[in-house]
Design a protein around this motif. Structure first.
Motif, mmCIF file in Angstrom:
data_model
loop_
_atom_site.group_PDB
_atom_site.id
_atom_site.type_symbol
_atom_site.label_atom_id
_atom_site.label_comp_id
_atom_site.label_asym_id
_atom_site.label_seq_id
_atom_site.Cartn_x
_atom_site.Cartn_y
_atom_site.Cartn_z
ATOM 1 N N GLU A 1 4.875 17.065 11.358
ATOM 2 C CA GLU A 1 5.753 18.076 10.746
ATOM 3 C C GLU A 1 7.080 17.462 10.303
ATOM 4 N N ASP A 2 7.633 16.557 11.123
ATOM 5 C CA ASP A 2 8.887 15.876 10.753
ATOM 6 C C ASP A 2 8.703 15.083 9.467
ATOM 7 N N ILE A 3 7.611 14.344 9.389
ATOM 8 C CA ILE A 3 7.351 13.513 8.205
ATOM 9 C C ILE A 3 7.155 14.385 6.972
ATOM 10 N N LEU A 4 6.413 15.473 7.130
ATOM 11 C CA LEU A 4 6.189 16.368 6.001
ATOM 12 C C LEU A 4 7.483 17.035 5.549
ATOM 13 N N GLU A 5 8.417 17.195 6.464
ATOM 14 C CA GLU A 5 9.727 17.740 6.090
ATOM 15 C C GLU A 5 10.533 16.706 5.306
ATOM 16 N N HIS A 6 10.466 15.432 5.748
ATOM 17 C CA HIS A 6 11.166 14.344 5.043
ATOM 18 C C HIS A 6 10.553 14.080 3.668
ATOM 19 N N PHE A 7 9.226 14.198 3.604
ATOM 20 C CA PHE A 7 8.482 13.891 2.376
ATOM 21 C C PHE A 7 7.589 15.079 2.035
ATOM 22 N N PRO A 8 8.125 16.119 1.428
ATOM 23 C CA PRO A 8 7.336 17.329 1.169
ATOM 24 C C PRO A 8 6.155 17.131 0.225
ATOM 25 N N MET A 9 6.122 16.012 -0.494
ATOM 26 C CA MET A 9 4.988 15.763 -1.387
ATOM 27 C C MET A 9 3.774 15.210 -0.644
ATOM 28 N N LEU A 10 3.940 14.872 0.637
ATOM 29 C CA LEU A 10 2.826 14.375 1.438
ATOM 30 C C LEU A 10 2.065 15.528 2.082
ATOM 31 N N THR A 11 0.848 15.205 2.508
ATOM 32 C CA THR A 11 0.022 16.155 3.256
ATOM 33 C C THR A 11 -0.355 15.512 4.584
ATOM 34 N N ILE B 1 5.976 6.098 -1.768
ATOM 35 C CA ILE B 1 6.056 6.137 -0.315
ATOM 36 C C ILE B 1 5.001 5.175 0.222
ATOM 37 N N THR B 2 5.439 4.164 0.975
ATOM 38 C CA THR B 2 4.504 3.166 1.470
ATOM 39 C C THR B 2 3.867 3.597 2.783
ATOM 40 N N VAL B 3 2.718 3.005 3.038
ATOM 41 C CA VAL B 3 2.051 3.210 4.327
ATOM 42 C C VAL B 3 2.998 2.778 5.445
ATOM 43 N N PHE B 4 3.688 1.674 5.253
ATOM 44 C CA PHE B 4 4.628 1.177 6.250
ATOM 45 C C PHE B 4 5.685 2.222 6.597
ATOM 46 N N GLU B 5 6.219 2.891 5.589
ATOM 47 C CA GLU B 5 7.241 3.903 5.842
ATOM 48 C C GLU B 5 6.691 5.042 6.709
ATOM 49 N N VAL B 6 5.502 5.511 6.368
ATOM 50 C CA VAL B 6 4.899 6.595 7.138
ATOM 51 C C VAL B 6 4.655 6.139 8.574
ATOM 52 N N LEU B 7 4.094 4.946 8.736
ATOM 53 C CA LEU B 7 3.830 4.431 10.073
ATOM 54 C C LEU B 7 5.121 4.220 10.855
ATOM 55 N N SER B 8 6.177 3.811 10.179
ATOM 56 C CA SER B 8 7.466 3.614 10.848
ATOM 57 C C SER B 8 8.018 4.923 11.401
ATOM 58 N N TYR B 9 7.876 5.985 10.634
ATOM 59 C CA TYR B 9 8.313 7.295 11.125
ATOM 60 C C TYR B 9 7.501 7.711 12.355
ATOM 61 N N PRO C 1 0.833 -1.209 0.000
ATOM 62 C CA PRO C 1 0.000 0.000 0.000
ATOM 63 C C PRO C 1 0.866 1.257 0.000
ATOM 64 N N CYS C 2 0.583 2.168 -0.914
ATOM 65 C CA CYS C 2 1.342 3.409 -1.056
ATOM 66 C C CYS C 2 0.408 4.605 -0.916
ATOM 67 N N VAL C 3 1.006 5.747 -0.736
ATOM 68 C CA VAL C 3 0.247 6.985 -0.608
ATOM 69 C C VAL C 3 0.074 7.614 -1.989
ATOM 70 N N ARG C 4 -1.156 7.734 -2.418
ATOM 71 C CA ARG C 4 -1.538 8.409 -3.669
ATOM 72 C C ARG C 4 -0.702 8.010 -4.881
#
Length: 74
Positions: free
Chosen positions: A42-52, A26-34, A19-22
């Motif tokens: 805010e940290d995640i959005l800095e690492h992945f600026p294309m996310l919301t 970037i996988t759901v697992f990666e986001v959940l791991s962060y 499962p990926c985001v849009r």
């Protein structure tokens, strides 16, 4: 978030069908791991600026839905 499916995509030709985001790589697992490591939205959005923030919430909603469906045989 009830409508997480408009944010989470599963494509067998991308990231081995995880499962990926849009449709991003970037996988759901990666986001959940962060998040599990203690990173803030805010940290995640800095690492992945294309996310919301909605993308992150969709990952959480997806994980909650999947976990709610898991049944362990006793």
């Amino acid at each position: 978030m009830n409508d997480y499916l408009k944010y989470i995509t599963i494509d067998p030709n991308q990231r081995s069908g995880k499962p990926c985001v849009r449709g991003l790589r970037i996988t759901v697992f990666e986001v959940l791991s962060y998040l599990a490591a203690g990173d803030s939205y805010e940290d995640i959005l800095e690492h992945f600026p294309m996310l919301t923030k909605e993308d992150i919430l969709a990952c959480l909603a997806y994980a909650a839905d999947v976990e709610g469906k898991i049944q362990i045989a006793s």
